[in-house]
Scaffold this motif. Sequence first.
Motif, PDB file in Angstrom:
ATOM      1  N   SER A   1     -45.835  55.609  84.025  1.00 48.30           N
ATOM      2  CA  SER A   1     -46.158  54.447  84.853  1.00 48.30           C
ATOM      3  C   SER A   1     -46.087  53.181  84.007  1.00 48.30           C
ATOM      4  O   SER A   1     -46.593  53.120  82.892  1.00 48.30           O
ATOM      5  CB  SER A   1     -47.536  54.581  85.483  1.00 48.30           C
ATOM      6  OG  SER A   1     -48.525  54.477  84.502  1.00 48.30           O
ATOM      7  N   ILE A   2     -45.428  52.196  84.557  1.00 42.87           N
ATOM      8  CA  ILE A   2     -45.365  50.874  83.950  1.00 42.87           C
ATOM      9  C   ILE A   2     -45.745  49.897  85.062  1.00 42.87           C
ATOM     10  O   ILE A   2     -44.968  49.665  85.985  1.00 42.87           O
ATOM     11  CB  ILE A   2     -43.961  50.559  83.398  1.00 42.87           C
ATOM     12  CG1 ILE A   2     -43.584  51.585  82.333  1.00 42.87           C
ATOM     13  CG2 ILE A   2     -43.915  49.149  82.837  1.00 42.87           C
ATOM     14  CD1 ILE A   2     -42.195  51.432  81.776  1.00 42.87           C
ATOM     15  N   GLY A   3     -46.966  49.383  84.954  1.00 41.72           N
ATOM     16  CA  GLY A   3     -47.473  48.536  86.035  1.00 41.72           C
ATOM     17  C   GLY A   3     -47.707  49.388  87.258  1.00 41.72           C
ATOM     18  O   GLY A   3     -48.377  50.409  87.217  1.00 41.72           O
ATOM     19  N   LYS A   4     -47.070  49.007  88.372  1.00 40.97           N
ATOM     20  CA  LYS A   4     -47.206  49.766  89.610  1.00 40.97           C
ATOM     21  C   LYS A   4     -46.023  50.698  89.834  1.00 40.97           C
ATOM     22  O   LYS A   4     -45.983  51.423  90.816  1.00 40.97           O
ATOM     23  CB  LYS A   4     -47.319  48.809  90.796  1.00 40.97           C
ATOM     24  CG  LYS A   4     -48.597  47.999  90.781  1.00 40.97           C
ATOM     25  CD  LYS A   4     -48.687  47.121  92.012  1.00 40.97           C
ATOM     26  CE  LYS A   4     -49.967  46.308  92.020  1.00 40.97           C
ATOM     27  NZ  LYS A   4     -50.081  45.484  93.214  1.00 40.97           N
ATOM     28  N   ALA A   5     -45.055  50.685  88.932  1.00 36.77           N
ATOM     29  CA  ALA A   5     -43.854  51.495  89.087  1.00 36.77           C
ATOM     30  C   ALA A   5     -43.909  52.722  88.184  1.00 36.77           C
ATOM     31  O   ALA A   5     -44.585  52.729  87.160  1.00 36.77           O
ATOM     32  CB  ALA A   5     -42.622  50.659  88.751  1.00 36.77           C
ATOM     33  N   TYR A   6     -43.170  53.756  88.577  1.00 38.08           N
ATOM     34  CA  TYR A   6     -43.052  54.977  87.793  1.00 38.08           C
ATOM     35  C   TYR A   6     -41.591  55.164  87.410  1.00 38.08           C
ATOM     36  O   TYR A   6     -40.695  55.024  88.244  1.00 38.08           O
ATOM     37  CB  TYR A   6     -43.537  56.190  88.601  1.00 38.08           C
ATOM     38  CG  TYR A   6     -45.020  56.156  88.872  1.00 38.08           C
ATOM     39  CD1 TYR A   6     -45.917  56.666  87.955  1.00 38.08           C
ATOM     40  CD2 TYR A   6     -45.523  55.607  90.045  1.00 38.08           C
ATOM     41  CE1 TYR A   6     -47.278  56.631  88.184  1.00 38.08           C
ATOM     42  CE2 TYR A   6     -46.885  55.566  90.288  1.00 38.08           C
ATOM     43  CZ  TYR A   6     -47.748  56.075  89.351  1.00 38.08           C
ATOM     44  OH  TYR A   6     -49.086  56.035  89.590  1.00 38.08           O
ATOM     45  N   PHE A   7     -41.361  55.491  86.137  1.00 40.51           N
ATOM     46  CA  PHE A   7     -40.000  55.666  85.633  1.00 40.51           C
ATOM     47  C   PHE A   7     -39.862  57.056  85.036  1.00 40.51           C
ATOM     48  O   PHE A   7     -40.759  57.539  84.335  1.00 40.51           O
ATOM     49  CB  PHE A   7     -39.673  54.604  84.576  1.00 40.51           C
ATOM     50  CG  PHE A   7     -39.650  53.210  85.135  1.00 40.51           C
ATOM     51  CD1 PHE A   7     -38.501  52.720  85.751  1.00 40.51           C
ATOM     52  CD2 PHE A   7     -40.760  52.398  85.079  1.00 40.51           C
ATOM     53  CE1 PHE A   7     -38.465  51.449  86.279  1.00 40.51           C
ATOM     54  CE2 PHE A   7     -40.741  51.118  85.610  1.00 40.51           C
ATOM     55  CZ  PHE A   7     -39.594  50.645  86.208  1.00 40.51           C
ATOM     56  N   LEU A   8     -38.725  57.655  85.315  1.00 36.78           N
ATOM     57  CA  LEU A   8     -38.428  58.978  84.780  1.00 36.78           C
ATOM     58  C   LEU A   8     -38.316  58.886  83.268  1.00 36.78           C
ATOM     59  O   LEU A   8     -37.676  57.990  82.725  1.00 36.78           O
ATOM     60  CB  LEU A   8     -37.116  59.504  85.384  1.00 36.78           C
ATOM     61  CG  LEU A   8     -36.706  60.915  84.991  1.00 36.78           C
ATOM     62  CD1 LEU A   8     -37.746  61.937  85.440  1.00 36.78           C
ATOM     63  CD2 LEU A   8     -35.347  61.251  85.593  1.00 36.78           C
ATOM     64  N   SER A   9     -38.994  59.811  82.573  1.00 32.92           N
ATOM     65  CA  SER A   9     -38.977  59.818  81.121  1.00 32.92           C
ATOM     66  C   SER A   9     -39.032  61.268  80.645  1.00 32.92           C
ATOM     67  O   SER A   9     -39.570  62.138  81.337  1.00 32.92           O
ATOM     68  CB  SER A   9     -40.184  59.045  80.595  1.00 32.92           C
ATOM     69  OG  SER A   9     -40.183  59.000  79.197  1.00 32.92           O
TER      70      SER A   9
END
Length: 162
Positions: free
Chosen positions: A93-101
Motif C-alpha cells: 500500500s502506498i497512500g490509498k493505492a495498492y501496487f503489486l510487488s
Amino acid sequence: SRCHPPCTASSRPITSDQPNGGHRGSLSFSMASAGPTDEEKTLMELQDRLLASTQTLARLNQQDRMALTRKQRTELTLSELKQLPDGARTYKSIGKAYFLSSKDNVVTESQAIIASVSSEIDALRAQRNVVETKLKETQVELRELVNANPAVLAQFRSMSAR
C-alpha cells in the motif's frame, strides 16, 4: 463651556486615606514587593524545569508507544508474509493505492522498517533515561529548597494551584 462632563453625585471624592495615596489609576509599589527574591526565582526556575521535564517525558513516552506499535504491526505482517508461498502475489500500500510487488521486496522493506523502528525506540529510550535523570535531579533540588525554607512550600503550592 467645559470639555469634560461635570461631576455627578455618584462620583467618589479622592481622599488621602485610599490605598494608592489618593491618586486614581496610579500604581503603588512597596519595597517588600519590589521583585521576586532569590528563593522565589529559584522556585520558579525549578518549577519551570519540572514542568518542561514532565512534558518532554510524556512526549517521549507517546513516541515510544507509537514506534513500538508500528514495530509490532510490521513484525506481524512479516510473519504472515513468511507463511505465503514464494510465488504468491503481494500488494504494497502506498497512500490509498495498492501496487503489486514481489514477496521478497515486501519482506526486505518490512525488515528494514523493523530495524529502523528498533533503533528509533532505542534512541527514544535513551532520551527518556536522560530526561528522567534530569527530572529526579530537579525534584531533589526542589526538596532541598523546601527543607531549607518551609515558607517556600506555601509559595510552591500557591504557584502550582494557578
